[in-house]
Design a protein around this motif. Sequence first.
Motif, PDB file in Angstrom:
ATOM      1  N   PRO A  60       7.841   3.724 -11.858  1.00 35.55           N
ATOM      2  CA  PRO A  60       6.933   4.261 -12.872  1.00 35.55           C
ATOM      3  C   PRO A  60       5.478   4.084 -12.457  1.00 35.55           C
ATOM      4  CG  PRO A  60       7.861   2.165 -13.590  1.00 35.55           C
ATOM      5  CD  PRO A  60       8.538   2.520 -12.292  1.00 35.55           C
ATOM      6  N   GLN A  61       4.643   5.029 -12.856  1.00 31.79           N
ATOM      7  CA  GLN A  61       3.221   4.908 -12.566  1.00 31.79           C
ATOM      8  C   GLN A  61       2.703   3.637 -13.231  1.00 31.79           C
ATOM      9  OE1 GLN A  61       1.680   6.837 -10.419  1.00 31.79           O
ATOM     10  NE2 GLN A  61       3.576   7.979 -10.161  1.00 31.79           N
ATOM     11  N   PRO A  62       1.883   2.869 -12.535  1.00 32.39           N
ATOM     12  CA  PRO A  62       1.428   1.596 -13.108  1.00 32.39           C
ATOM     13  C   PRO A  62       0.537   1.823 -14.327  1.00 32.39           C
ATOM     14  CG  PRO A  62       0.282   2.044 -11.049  1.00 32.39           C
ATOM     15  CD  PRO A  62       1.334   3.101 -11.210  1.00 32.39           C
ATOM     16  N   GLU A  63       0.610   0.892 -15.236  1.00 34.25           N
ATOM     17  CA  GLU A  63      -0.315   0.872 -16.365  1.00 34.25           C
ATOM     18  C   GLU A  63      -1.364  -0.172 -16.021  1.00 34.25           C
ATOM     19  OE1 GLU A  63       1.402   0.633 -20.230  1.00 34.25           O
ATOM     20  OE2 GLU A  63       3.066   1.944 -19.684  1.00 34.25           O
ATOM     21  N   TRP A  64      -2.608   0.260 -15.936  1.00 33.50           N
ATOM     22  CA  TRP A  64      -3.701  -0.618 -15.543  1.00 33.50           C
ATOM     23  C   TRP A  64      -4.307  -1.262 -16.784  1.00 33.50           C
ATOM     24  CZ3 TRP A  64      -3.468  -0.928 -10.418  1.00 33.50           C
ATOM     25  CH2 TRP A  64      -2.963   0.150  -9.712  1.00 33.50           C
ATOM     26  N   SER A  65      -4.548  -2.552 -16.723  1.00 27.22           N
ATOM     27  CA  SER A  65      -5.157  -3.271 -17.845  1.00 27.22           C
ATOM     28  C   SER A  65      -6.633  -2.884 -17.957  1.00 27.22           C
ATOM     29  CB  SER A  65      -5.042  -4.779 -17.631  1.00 27.22           C
ATOM     30  OG  SER A  65      -5.897  -5.194 -16.572  1.00 27.22           O
ATOM     31  N   ALA A  66      -7.256  -3.238 -19.069  1.00 27.26           N
ATOM     32  CA  ALA A  66      -8.682  -2.955 -19.269  1.00 27.26           C
ATOM     33  C   ALA A  66      -9.519  -3.625 -18.174  1.00 27.26           C
ATOM     34  CB  ALA A  66      -9.122  -3.419 -20.654  1.00 27.26           C
ATOM     35  N   VAL A  67      -9.143  -4.836 -17.796  1.00 32.70           N
ATOM     36  CA  VAL A  67      -9.865  -5.551 -16.733  1.00 32.70           C
ATOM     37  C   VAL A  67      -9.703  -4.810 -15.405  1.00 32.70           C
ATOM     38  CG1 VAL A  67      -9.934  -7.691 -15.376  1.00 32.70           C
ATOM     39  CG2 VAL A  67      -9.704  -7.790 -17.868  1.00 32.70           C
ATOM     40  N   GLU A  68      -8.476  -4.384 -15.084  1.00 36.36           N
ATOM     41  CA  GLU A  68      -8.225  -3.666 -13.829  1.00 36.36           C
ATOM     42  C   GLU A  68      -8.984  -2.344 -13.779  1.00 36.36           C
ATOM     43  OE1 GLU A  68      -3.778  -5.073 -12.539  1.00 36.36           O
ATOM     44  OE2 GLU A  68      -3.949  -3.593 -14.154  1.00 36.36           O
TER      45      GLU A  68
ATOM     46  N   ILE B  12     -11.494  -2.412  -6.890  1.00 33.25           N
ATOM     47  CA  ILE B  12     -10.188  -2.343  -6.222  1.00 33.25           C
ATOM     48  C   ILE B  12      -9.198  -3.211  -6.989  1.00 33.25           C
ATOM     49  CG2 ILE B  12      -8.874  -2.836  -4.120  1.00 33.25           C
ATOM     50  CD1 ILE B  12     -11.461  -2.448  -2.538  1.00 33.25           C
ATOM     51  N   THR B  13      -8.057  -2.619  -7.320  1.00 27.70           N
ATOM     52  CA  THR B  13      -6.982  -3.342  -7.987  1.00 27.70           C
ATOM     53  C   THR B  13      -5.703  -3.130  -7.193  1.00 27.70           C
ATOM     54  OG1 THR B  13      -8.011  -2.955 -10.131  1.00 27.70           O
ATOM     55  CG2 THR B  13      -5.704  -3.607 -10.141  1.00 27.70           C
ATOM     56  N   ILE B  14      -4.952  -4.207  -6.994  1.00 28.59           N
ATOM     57  CA  ILE B  14      -3.723  -4.127  -6.207  1.00 28.59           C
ATOM     58  C   ILE B  14      -2.543  -4.627  -7.031  1.00 28.59           C
ATOM     59  CG2 ILE B  14      -2.538  -4.905  -4.119  1.00 28.59           C
ATOM     60  CD1 ILE B  14      -5.341  -5.363  -2.890  1.00 28.59           C
ATOM     61  N   HIS B  15      -1.493  -3.804  -7.100  1.00 26.68           N
ATOM     62  CA  HIS B  15      -0.211  -4.234  -7.666  1.00 26.68           C
ATOM     63  C   HIS B  15       0.734  -4.431  -6.488  1.00 26.68           C
ATOM     64  CE1 HIS B  15      -0.468  -2.684 -12.071  1.00 26.68           C
ATOM     65  NE2 HIS B  15      -1.586  -3.252 -11.702  1.00 26.68           N
ATOM     66  N   HIS B  16       1.226  -5.639  -6.294  1.00 24.05           N
ATOM     67  CA  HIS B  16       2.152  -5.952  -5.217  1.00 24.05           C
ATOM     68  C   HIS B  16       3.559  -5.577  -5.663  1.00 24.05           C
ATOM     69  CE1 HIS B  16      -1.166  -8.028  -3.310  1.00 24.05           C
ATOM     70  NE2 HIS B  16      -1.379  -8.642  -4.461  1.00 24.05           N
ATOM     71  N   LEU B  17       4.254  -4.778  -4.859  1.00 26.37           N
ATOM     72  CA  LEU B  17       5.571  -4.283  -5.251  1.00 26.37           C
ATOM     73  C   LEU B  17       6.709  -5.036  -4.584  1.00 26.37           C
ATOM     74  CD1 LEU B  17       4.904  -0.441  -5.172  1.00 26.37           C
ATOM     75  CD2 LEU B  17       4.709  -2.023  -7.096  1.00 26.37           C
TER      76      LEU B  17
END
Length: 140
Positions: A32-40, A45-50
């Motif tokens: 699923p497409q990531p849901e980014w938090s308000a902080v992100e 640059i924001t990284i989600h490690h999979l």
Amino acid sequence: MKLIASTGIALLLVACQPTKQARLVYPEGIYPQPEWSAVELEQNITIHHLSRNGDSSTHIIRLKNKESPHYHDFHDLNVSVLSGTSIIHFKDYKVELEAGDVIYIPKGTYHWVENTSPNANVVFAVFSPAFDGKDKREAD
């Protein structure tokens, strides 16, 4: 005059259509497409490690503006653009990128990315070997 107005309306409707975002498919199904938090959403640059194993690591990276020119001395990097547009800069040239483009960056390659979208762009990145977060040497 009606033809010009009709053409203008048609172009406006096409321009307003949402851009298609590439899908990220794993053996278990579509990620699923990531849901980014308000902080992100505020970060450059924001990284989600999979995933991570001894050979590689996978990440979804969101870039709001641009990154600084740098090198990865010990990691090869494969990047697939999921959404947005950007420019990747290498030492001697640059390339405009859009969703669906794939970039290979061998270790030791000078590079940096500049977002050209009104919104942040999102990529799927594979580091080999697995990225430890430390192998980023800023260019002089």
